[in-house]
Design an enzyme around this catalytic site. Structure first.
Site, PDB file in Angstrom:
ATOM      1  N   HIS A   1      -9.544  -7.441  -4.828  1.00  0.00           N
ATOM      2  CA  HIS A   1     -10.095  -7.885  -3.550  1.00  0.00           C
ATOM      3  C   HIS A   1     -10.833  -6.722  -2.888  1.00  0.00           C
ATOM      4  CE1 HIS A   1      -6.190  -6.187  -2.440  1.00  0.00           C
ATOM      5  NE2 HIS A   1      -6.490  -6.231  -1.167  1.00  0.00           N
TER       6      HIS A   1
ATOM      7  N   HIS B   1     -10.574  -4.940   0.036  1.00  0.00           N
ATOM      8  CA  HIS B   1     -10.049  -3.964   0.985  1.00  0.00           C
ATOM      9  C   HIS B   1     -10.319  -2.535   0.507  1.00  0.00           C
ATOM     10  CE1 HIS B   1      -7.074  -7.012   2.961  1.00  0.00           C
ATOM     11  NE2 HIS B   1      -8.294  -7.114   3.435  1.00  0.00           N
TER      12      HIS B   1
ATOM     13  N   ASP C   1      -8.693   0.183   0.486  1.00  0.00           N
ATOM     14  CA  ASP C   1      -7.693   0.905  -0.306  1.00  0.00           C
ATOM     15  C   ASP C   1      -7.545   0.334  -1.713  1.00  0.00           C
ATOM     16  OD1 ASP C   1      -6.492  -1.429   0.719  1.00  0.00           O
ATOM     17  OD2 ASP C   1      -4.494  -0.555   0.657  1.00  0.00           O
ATOM     18  N   HIS C   2      -8.491  -0.527  -2.094  1.00  0.00           N
ATOM     19  CA  HIS C   2      -8.548  -1.043  -3.467  1.00  0.00           C
ATOM     20  C   HIS C   2      -9.903  -0.767  -4.116  1.00  0.00           C
ATOM     21  CE1 HIS C   2      -4.729  -3.402  -3.396  1.00  0.00           C
ATOM     22  NE2 HIS C   2      -4.913  -3.169  -2.104  1.00  0.00           N
TER      23      HIS C   2
ATOM     24  N   HIS D   1      -3.903 -13.607   0.929  1.00  0.00           N
ATOM     25  CA  HIS D   1      -4.078 -12.289   1.557  1.00  0.00           C
ATOM     26  C   HIS D   1      -5.527 -12.136   2.001  1.00  0.00           C
ATOM     27  CE1 HIS D   1      -3.293  -8.080   2.341  1.00  0.00           C
ATOM     28  NE2 HIS D   1      -4.247  -7.704   1.495  1.00  0.00           N
TER      29      HIS D   1
ATOM     30  N   ASP E   1      -2.644  -7.446  -3.902  1.00  0.00           N
ATOM     31  CA  ASP E   1      -1.772  -7.583  -2.738  1.00  0.00           C
ATOM     32  C   ASP E   1      -1.312  -9.028  -2.515  1.00  0.00           C
ATOM     33  OD1 ASP E   1      -2.184  -4.902  -2.352  1.00  0.00           O
ATOM     34  OD2 ASP E   1      -3.263  -5.098  -0.460  1.00  0.00           O
TER      35      ASP E   1
ATOM     36  N   HIS F   1       1.213  -1.754  -4.218  1.00  0.00           N
ATOM     37  CA  HIS F   1       1.848  -0.937  -3.180  1.00  0.00           C
ATOM     38  C   HIS F   1       3.336  -0.775  -3.476  1.00  0.00           C
ATOM     39  CE1 HIS F   1      -1.468  -0.698  -0.239  1.00  0.00           C
ATOM     40  NE2 HIS F   1      -1.791  -1.902  -0.692  1.00  0.00           N
TER      41      HIS F   1
END
Length: 252
Positions: free
Chosen positions: A64, A66, A68-69, A123, A142, A180
């Protein structure tokens, strides 16, 4: 190295877990010569790991959009500009460097192994998971966490319930590589909700020991999640929504 003509019977990929940022994991799949990276939050640790082992990056898989990905993907592409970037084709605006757009139901061959693309919104609205059925590996970003699930930022409880049901239907030995390290917090919350649940209590004790020893709790397995993940055990979207609200408000 994403070639539907390859014969998957000869390849067995190794999976490495690299902790980055505060609690993120990125994953490297490799065959000893070539590699793919899943959800790189940042580039330098992945670049160093790959170069130390003389591996050539051929693909990046994005679950996805985001930061932090996907944050490390541009840096990886500067080092390996020919690497393909696989992401949701409907997310070209938010993942503009993708080179292969996919959607749920698509299949491709990665380093000799077949990959199934699963649409798992909740998400985010176009979240994907990547399932390697012959190896029994699931990279779920996530959507599904060890003993938890992602917050509903763009999707509905109905979508998340359906997505988790799709993942729960995979073989119980499937290894779950979530992005995570939230497992201890998820299980402390779950134990508070179900104080008499022996499976949750047993898993919590094992997880706390692992974390005290500095070991990751990832991967888990689909079987373990079926037994101890309250979100997978939710009877419907309404129950899942109530659990998600409870976890959102939980102070660990």
């Amino acid at each position: 190295m994403l070639d539907p003509a390859q014969d998957p019977s000869q390849a067995r990929l190794q999976v490495a877990l690299l902790p980055v940022l505060r609690d993120n994991y990125l994953f490297v799949l490799h065959d000893g010569r070539h590699a793919a990276v899943v959800d790189p939050a940042v580039a330098p640790p992945a670049i160093a790991w790959l170069k130390q082992r003389n591996l050539e990056l051929v693909a990046v898989l994005q679950t996805h959009h985001h930061s932090d990905h996907i944050g490390g993907t541009p840096g990886l592409l500067r080092e390996w500009p020919r690497a393909e970037v696989v992401a949701a084709r409907s997310e070209r605006e938010r993942i503009p460097f993708q080179t292969r757009g996919v959607e749920g139901g698509d299949r491709f061959i990665l380093l000799g192994q077949p990959v199934e693309v699963l649409a798992v919104p909740g998400h985010t609205r176009t979240h994907l998971a990547f399932h390697l059925p012959l190896q029994g590996e699931l990279f779920c970003g996530d959507t599904l966490f060890a003993a938890g699930c992602g917050r509903l930022f763009e999707g509905s409880p109905e979508q998340m319930h359906h997505s988790l049901g799709l993942l729960a239907a995979l073989p119980e030995t499937t290894r779950v590589w979530c992005a995570h390290e939230y497992t201890a917090s998820n299980l402390r919350w779950a134990a508070a909700q179900r104080p008499g649940d022996g499976a949750i209590a047993e898993r919590l004790a094992a997880v706390l020991l692992a974390r005290a020893q500095g070991r990751p709790t990832i991967p888990s397995s689909i079987g373990e999640e079926r037994r101890t993940n309250l979100f997978l055990r939710a009877a419907g979207a309404q129950e899942l929504a109530a659990l998600r609200r409870s976890k959102n408000d939980w102070t660990d």
